[in-house]
Design an enzyme around this catalytic site. Structure first.
Site, PDB file in Angstrom:
ATOM      1  CD1 TRP A 262      -2.818   1.608   0.631  1.00  0.00           C
ATOM      2  CD2 TRP A 262      -1.404   2.397   2.178  1.00  0.00           C
ATOM      3  NE1 TRP A 262      -3.235   2.863   0.970  1.00  0.00           N
ATOM      4  CE2 TRP A 262      -2.385   3.383   1.914  1.00  0.00           C
ATOM      5  CE3 TRP A 262      -0.411   2.670   3.104  1.00  0.00           C
ATOM      6  CZ2 TRP A 262      -2.406   4.610   2.560  1.00  0.00           C
ATOM      7  CZ3 TRP A 262      -0.429   3.906   3.738  1.00  0.00           C
ATOM      8  CH2 TRP A 262      -1.420   4.850   3.474  1.00  0.00           C
TER       9      TRP A 262
ATOM     10  CG  ASP B 292     -13.230   8.834  -2.138  1.00  0.00           C
ATOM     11  OD1 ASP B 292     -13.244   7.890  -1.320  1.00  0.00           O
ATOM     12  OD2 ASP B 292     -12.510   8.826  -3.161  1.00  0.00           O
ATOM     13  CG  ASP B 293     -15.552   5.610   2.427  1.00  0.00           C
ATOM     14  OD1 ASP B 293     -16.761   5.459   2.625  1.00  0.00           O
ATOM     15  OD2 ASP B 293     -14.671   4.865   2.908  1.00  0.00           O
TER      16      ASP B 293
ATOM     17  NE  ARG C  82     -10.634   1.884   5.013  1.00  0.00           N
ATOM     18  CZ  ARG C  82     -11.219   2.754   4.219  1.00  0.00           C
ATOM     19  NH1 ARG C  82     -12.055   2.370   3.303  1.00  0.00           N
ATOM     20  NH2 ARG C  82     -10.962   4.034   4.338  1.00  0.00           N
TER      21      ARG C  82
ATOM     22  CD1 TRP D 296     -14.761  -1.920  -7.781  1.00  0.00           C
ATOM     23  CD2 TRP D 296     -16.675  -1.672  -8.887  1.00  0.00           C
ATOM     24  NE1 TRP D 296     -15.434  -3.107  -7.711  1.00  0.00           N
ATOM     25  CE2 TRP D 296     -16.614  -2.986  -8.388  1.00  0.00           C
ATOM     26  CE3 TRP D 296     -17.804  -1.292  -9.634  1.00  0.00           C
ATOM     27  CZ2 TRP D 296     -17.628  -3.917  -8.614  1.00  0.00           C
ATOM     28  CZ3 TRP D 296     -18.801  -2.219  -9.856  1.00  0.00           C
ATOM     29  CH2 TRP D 296     -18.717  -3.517  -9.344  1.00  0.00           C
ATOM     30  CG  ASP D 297     -11.626   1.874  -2.713  1.00  0.00           C
ATOM     31  OD1 ASP D 297     -10.665   1.150  -2.982  1.00  0.00           O
ATOM     32  OD2 ASP D 297     -11.556   2.817  -1.890  1.00  0.00           O
ATOM     33  CG  MET D 298     -11.977  -5.114  -3.655  1.00  0.00           C
ATOM     34  SD  MET D 298     -10.768  -5.921  -2.663  1.00  0.00           S
ATOM     35  CE  MET D 298      -9.690  -6.625  -3.865  1.00  0.00           C
ATOM     36  CG  ASN D 299     -10.500   0.221   0.564  1.00  0.00           C
ATOM     37  OD1 ASN D 299      -9.417   0.609   0.164  1.00  0.00           O
ATOM     38  ND2 ASN D 299     -11.621   0.905   0.378  1.00  0.00           N
TER      39      ASN D 299
ATOM     40  CB  CYS E 157      -9.757   2.607  -6.564  1.00  0.00           C
ATOM     41  SG  CYS E 157      -8.995   3.048  -5.003  1.00  0.00           S
TER      42      CYS E 157
ATOM     43  CG  ASP F 205      -4.859   5.369  -1.101  1.00  0.00           C
ATOM     44  OD1 ASP F 205      -5.501   5.723  -2.114  1.00  0.00           O
ATOM     45  OD2 ASP F 205      -5.336   4.612  -0.228  1.00  0.00           O
TER      46      ASP F 205
HETATM   47  C1  DGJ Z   1      -8.987   3.738  -0.470  1.00  0.00           C
HETATM   48  C2  DGJ Z   1      -8.766   4.541  -1.705  1.00  0.00           C
HETATM   49  O1  DGJ Z   1      -7.537   4.224  -2.276  1.00  0.00           O
HETATM   50  C3  DGJ Z   1      -8.859   6.023  -1.364  1.00  0.00           C
HETATM   51  O2  DGJ Z   1      -8.570   6.786  -2.481  1.00  0.00           O
HETATM   52  C4  DGJ Z   1     -10.220   6.320  -0.807  1.00  0.00           C
HETATM   53  O3  DGJ Z   1     -11.186   6.159  -1.797  1.00  0.00           O
HETATM   54  C5  DGJ Z   1     -10.511   5.426   0.387  1.00  0.00           C
HETATM   55  N1  DGJ Z   1     -10.291   4.050   0.107  1.00  0.00           N
HETATM   56  C6  DGJ Z   1     -11.919   5.605   0.859  1.00  0.00           C
HETATM   57  O4  DGJ Z   1     -12.261   4.750   1.849  1.00  0.00           O
END
Ligand code: DGJ
Length: 742
Positions: A202, A369-370, A446, A480-483, A529, A551
Site C-alpha cells: 500500500w 468519495d467514501d 478495515r 470502484w474501490d476494494m479495500n 481502485c 494512495d
Molecule cells: C482507499 C482509496 O484508495 C482512497 O482513495 C479512498 O477512496 C478510500 N479508500 C476511501 O475509503
C-alpha cells in the site's frame, strides 16, 4: 498450409511446423517426436520462419530417461509449448491434473489444429479485443484419460503481441481434478537473462526490481484474492545487457484480477521456462465429464528494442485492445475528489461548497468519495447497504447530483461494492453472504468482510443497488474501490469438495457483474481502485478506463509508482491529483507545482484539497487546471518515455501522437550546489522540424534535441527563482517544459 491474413502469416508446413509471423516477431513450434508440441523459436521477425531449425538435439547422455521408449529422447531439456508432469520433464509444468486413477502422469500430444480469422472472446473472462488478427488453435490430447487441451495463439497485424490461452475439456467418463492450468508456457533457449518485475505494498506500489535469473524457480504470485500490490502480474525476461534502448525482451502479463502466478525457471541446462496463469497454490478445479475449463488470457510482448520498445507495445495494445472503447481516446475531466479534502466529514452542503470552489478554479467534475451513505462517519459501518445518509444527505444522491450538474459540473461517486460491514443492515439480514471458512472467526480487514461473489444472489443484489444508483442518469463516474485482501476464503454456496475453486469463482462473479454494468452503462467512466493499486491489472482495465494507482499523493513518493506503472500501462489509464501538503501519507512538504507535475502525464488530473487550501492557492491551482484542460486531449494516445532515472532524478518525456507537442519533465529530488549539467536526449521528434520551447520562445531543431540533447538541470544561480526557463531551487523541485512544433 499457408494462411495469410492482412500482414499476418500463419504457416503450417508439411513437416508440421507452425509459425506465426508479423513485422514484429516470429513464433515457431512443431509437432515433434511422439506428438509432443516442441517450441522452436520466439524472437524478431524471420523471413522464412518455417525453415527454422529446432535447437533441440537428441541427448546422447548415459543414464537419461527415454521418453516412451524413444532412444535418446527425453523431455527434461526439450523446449515445449504446453508441458505436463509425470513423464521425463521435471520442470514445473503448465498442466498438472489428477486423473480418475489418482495419478497425475499426463501426456498431451498433437491431435489437430485450426486457424480462425480474428479471435474468440472468452465467455466468462475478459479477453483482448480482436480486429486485424488471426488465431491458431492447436488441440492436444491425452489419449488415456481423454483430456483435450485447445491452445489458442492470437497474432495481431500491428502489435508485437501474442495472446495465449488454454481450454481444457474432459472427454472421459470420470471426473478430473485440475491442479495447475497455466495459460501459457514459453521455453526460452539457454542464455543469461535478467528479470524485471514490479512489487510493493500500500502506498508504494509498482516498485521495480531487477535481478539475474537464478537457477531454480523465481515466482511472483498472489494468494490474496486480488492481483495485489505485492506482486503485479507482470514480468519482463530481458537478455543480458538489455537496457531502455537495446536488447531482446520477452514480457508477460495476464488478463486476470485474482490469484495469479508468473514464474521463471532456469533448468539444469540453463533453459528458461516462463509460465503465466492462475496461481496453482490453494487451487483445484473439479472437471466433470463433458465440462471444460477456460484459462485467462496471457499476453506476451516481445521487443527487440529494449524496455522502451517493450513499453511502447504494451501501451498501444492496452489502449487499443484492452480498455473500454468508449473512453480510450477521450480526454478525461479534471476533478475534485473529496477524500483527502474532507475524509468522512462530508455532507450535502459541504459538497455544494466544494463544488463552487471547484468551479472557481476551472475544474469539471466533483467526485464524492467514501462517507456518503448511511451512518458512514468512519470506516466501521454500512458497506453493503448503499443508501444515502438521511441526516447528512437529506436530499439523497440523485438530487445532489442534479444540483451539482446544474452548476455545470459532472458528478462522480465512490462505492465499494464487494464489501460488507458487520455493522450493516445487509449483514443482519444475510450473515451468510460473506466469504468465510466453516468454524473459523473471520478476520476483519478495515473492519469489513468480503461479500461472497460465488453466490449469484449476492451479485444480483449488488447489481440492483448499482443499477438504482446509475439509472437516475446523473452519475458520470464511478470510483470502484476494494479495500482488503481476502482471508478465510470459503463459500457457503460451494460444496466442501470444491472449496479451492472459490477464489476463481469469486473473480468470475465479479466479472459477470462488471460485464452487466458496463454494458448497461457504457457512458459512465469507471475508475478502478483497490486501496490504491492492489488490483491494477489487465482484467480490471478491460472494464474500467482508468485506475487510481496509489494512495501515495506525495509527488516524490508517486514518481516511483508512475515510473513502475509505465513499464506496462499507458499513462492514459492513470489518475493523479494534487493532494495536501504536508502529505498525509509521508508528511513531506512540497510545492503545488511539483504535486501537479508528478501526475502531469496521467490522463485524469484533479485535486483533493480542503476549501481553505483551495482558497490559499487559488491562482496557482487555476493556472494548473487550465494547463491540464488545454492538454487533456494531448495526454491520450501519445508516447511516454523514461529518459532518466537515478536516486535523485526522474526525467520523462511525453510526445503527442501527431508529434506536434512534446513535454519534458525533470524532477530533482534533493538539490545540490553547483550541479553538473546533463544533456537529456529527447526521442521520437521529427528531426527536420523546429520545436519552440513555450516558456522562452527558443527554437530547436528536432535533430538537435535528439542528438545533442537539452541541457538540464537549468538551476538558477540567483535567489529569485524568477526566470521561467530555470528549474526552481530547493528540494523536490521540478520543471515541465513544453515544446511545440512550429
Ligand atoms: C482507499 C482509496 O484508495 C482512497 O482513495 C479512498 O477512496 C478510500 N479508500 C476511501 O475509503
Amino acid at each position: 498450409m499457408l494462411k495469410v491474413i492482412g500482414k499476418i502469416v500463419i504457416i503450417v508446413s508439411e513437416k508440421n511446423i507452425f509459425s506465426l509471423t508479423n513485422k514484429y516477431y516470429s513464433y515457431v513450434f512443431r509437432v515433434g517426436d511422439g506428438g509432443i508440441l516442441e517450441h522452436i523459436y520466439y524472437g524478431s521477425s524471420l523471413k522464412n520462419p518455417n525453415n527454422s531449425v529446432s535447437h533441440h538435439y537428441q541427448t546422447h547422455r548415459d543414464g537419461v530417461l527415454h521418453f516412451q521408449g524413444k532412444k535418446n529422447y527425453n523431455l527434461s531439456e526439450l523446449p515445449q509449448e504446453y508441458p505436463t508432469f509425470g513423464s521425463t520433464d521435471f520442470r514445473f509444468p503448465a498442466f498438472h491434473c489428477k486423473n480418475s486413477d489418482g495419478n497425475t502422469a499426463t501426456v498431451l500430444k498433437y491431435k489437430n489444429h485450426r486457424i480462425i480469422k480474428g479471435k474468440n472472446y472468452l465467455s466468462a473472462l475478459p479477453s483482448a479485443r480482436g480486429g486485424e488478427c488471426s488465431t491458431l488453435i492447436v488441440c492436444l490430447e491425452d489419449n488415456l484419460h481423454k483430456i483435450e487441451v485447445d491452445l489458442a495463439y492470437t497474432i495481431y497485424d500491428n502489435y508485437g503481441v501474442l495472446v495465449r490461452s488454454a481450454n481444457i475439456k474432459n472427454n472421459g467418463n470420470n471426473k478430473l481434478e485440475l491442479n495447475n492450468i497455466y495459460s501459457s508456457s514459453i521455453d526460452l533457449p539457454a542464455s543469461e537473462y535478467e528479470i524485471l518485475h514490479l512489487h510493493g505494498s500500500w502506498s508504494r506500489e509498482l516498485s521495480e526490481e531487477s535481478m539475474i535469473v537464478p537457477s531454480g524457480r523465481f515466482v511472483i504470485e498472489s494468494n490474496r484474492g486480488s492481483s495485489s500490490a505485492a506482486h503485479f502480474p507482470f514480468i519482463a525476461v530481458c537478455e543480458e545487457q538489455c537496457n531502455e534502448i537495446h536488447g531482446n525482451i520477452y514480457s508477460s502479463s495476464l488478463i486476470y484480477s485474482g490469484n495469479h502466478s508468473i514464474s521463471v525457471e532456469k533448468g539444469e541446462f540453463n533453459d528458461v521456462r516462463l509460465l503465466t496463469g492462475i496461481n496453482s497454490f490453494n487451487f483445484n478445479w473439479s472437471l466433470n465429464p463433458g465440462d471444460n475449463f477456460q484459462t485467462p488470457e496471457a499476453v506476451h510482448v516481445y521487443s527487440k528494442n529494449g524496455l522502451r520498445g517493450m513499453s511502447n507495445i504494451w501501451h498501444s495494445f492496452i489502449r487499443d485492445k484492452i480498455t473500454p472503447k468508449n473512453f480510450n481516446i477521450k480526454p478525461r475531466p479534471t476533478y475534485l475528489n473529496t477524500w483527502e479534502s474532507s475524509y468522512f466529514d462530508i455532507d450535502h452542503q459541504k459538497v455544494l461548497k466544494l463544488a463552487d470552489k471547484a468551479l472557481s478554479i476551472g475544474l469539471e467534475m466533483i467526485v464524492l468519495d467514501d462517507g456518503w451513505f448511511d451512518r458512514r462517519i468512519d470506516d466501521s459501518s454500512s458497506l453493503g447497504d448503499w443508501y444515502a445518509d438521511a441526516k447528512r444527505f437529506p436530499d439523497g444522491i440523485q438530487d445532489l447530483a442534479i444540483q451539482i450538474k446544474r452548476k455545470g459540473l459532472k458528478f462522480g461517486i465512490w462505492i465499494e461494492p464487494e464489501m460488507i460491514s458487520t455493522k450493516s443492515e445487509l449483514f443482519k439480514k444475510h450473515p451468510d453472504w460473506v466469504l468465510k471458512a466453516p468454524g473459523r472467526i473471520p478476520s476483519l480487514g478495515r473492519n469489513q468482510l468480503v461479500l461472497d461473489y460465488c453466490n449469484a444472489d449476492v451479485v444480483n443484489y449488488i447489481f440492483d443497488k448499482l443499477d438504482k444508483l446509475l439509472s437516475g442518469g446523473n452519475i458520470d463516474y464511478i470510483k470502484w474501490d476494494m479495500n482488503r485482501n481476502m482471508s478465510e476464503v470459503g463459500s457457503p454456496v460451494v460444496s466442501a469438495k470444491q472449496q479451492l475453486e472459490v477464489p476463481h469463482r469469486y473473480i468470475l462473479g465479479l466479472y459477470s457483474l462488471l460485464n452487466r454494468l458496463t454494458k448497461k452503462y457504457p457512458n459512465v467512466l469507471f475508475e478502478n481502485c483497490a486501496s490504491g493499486g492492489n488490483r491494477l491489472d489487465l482484467g480490471m482495465l478491460r472494464y474500467m478506463s482508468q485506475s487510481w494507482p496509489s494512495d501515495m499523493s506525495d509527488p516524490i513518493g508517486r514518481l516511483n509508482i508512475i515510473n513502475g506503472c509505465s513499464y506496462l500501462f499507458p499513462l492514459d489509464v492513470l489518475s493523479a491529483y494534487i493532494g495536501p501538503s504536508p502529505n498525509h501519507q509521508n508528511g513531506r512538504i512540497s510545492s503545488i507545482n511539483s504535486r501537479f507535475n508528478a501526475g502531469a502525464f496521467c490522463a485524469a488530473k484533479g485535486i483533493s484539497l480542503s476549501d481553505s487550501d483551495i482558497d490559499n492557492n487559488a491562482n496557482e491551482l487555476a493556472k494548473l487546471i487550465n494547463f491540464a484542460k488545454e492538454h487533456a486531449t494531448d495526454m491520450i494516445g501519445g508516447s511516454f518515455y523514461r529518459l532518466k532515472k537515478s536516486a535523485n532524478v526522474f526525467c520523462w518525456q511525453y510526445i503527442t501522437k501527431d508529434k506536434k507537442k512534446c513535454f519534458l519533465l525533470y524532477f530533482h529530488i534533493l538539490s545540490g550546489p553547483n550541479e553538473p549539467f546533463q544533456h537529456i536526449k529527447l526521442v521520437e521528434l521529427e528531426k527536420n522540424s523546429k520545436y519552440k520551447q513555450t516558456s522562452n520562445g527558443k527554437l530547436y531543431s528536432g535533430n538537435l534535441l535528439m542528438e545533442n540533447g537539452f541541457t538540464l538541470p537549468y538551476v538558477s544561480m540567483t535567489n529569485d527563482n524568477k526566470s521561467i526557463s530555470y528549474m526552481p531551487k530547493g528540494d523536490f523541485s521540478s520543471k515541465l517544459f513544453v515544446f511545440k512544433k512550429v
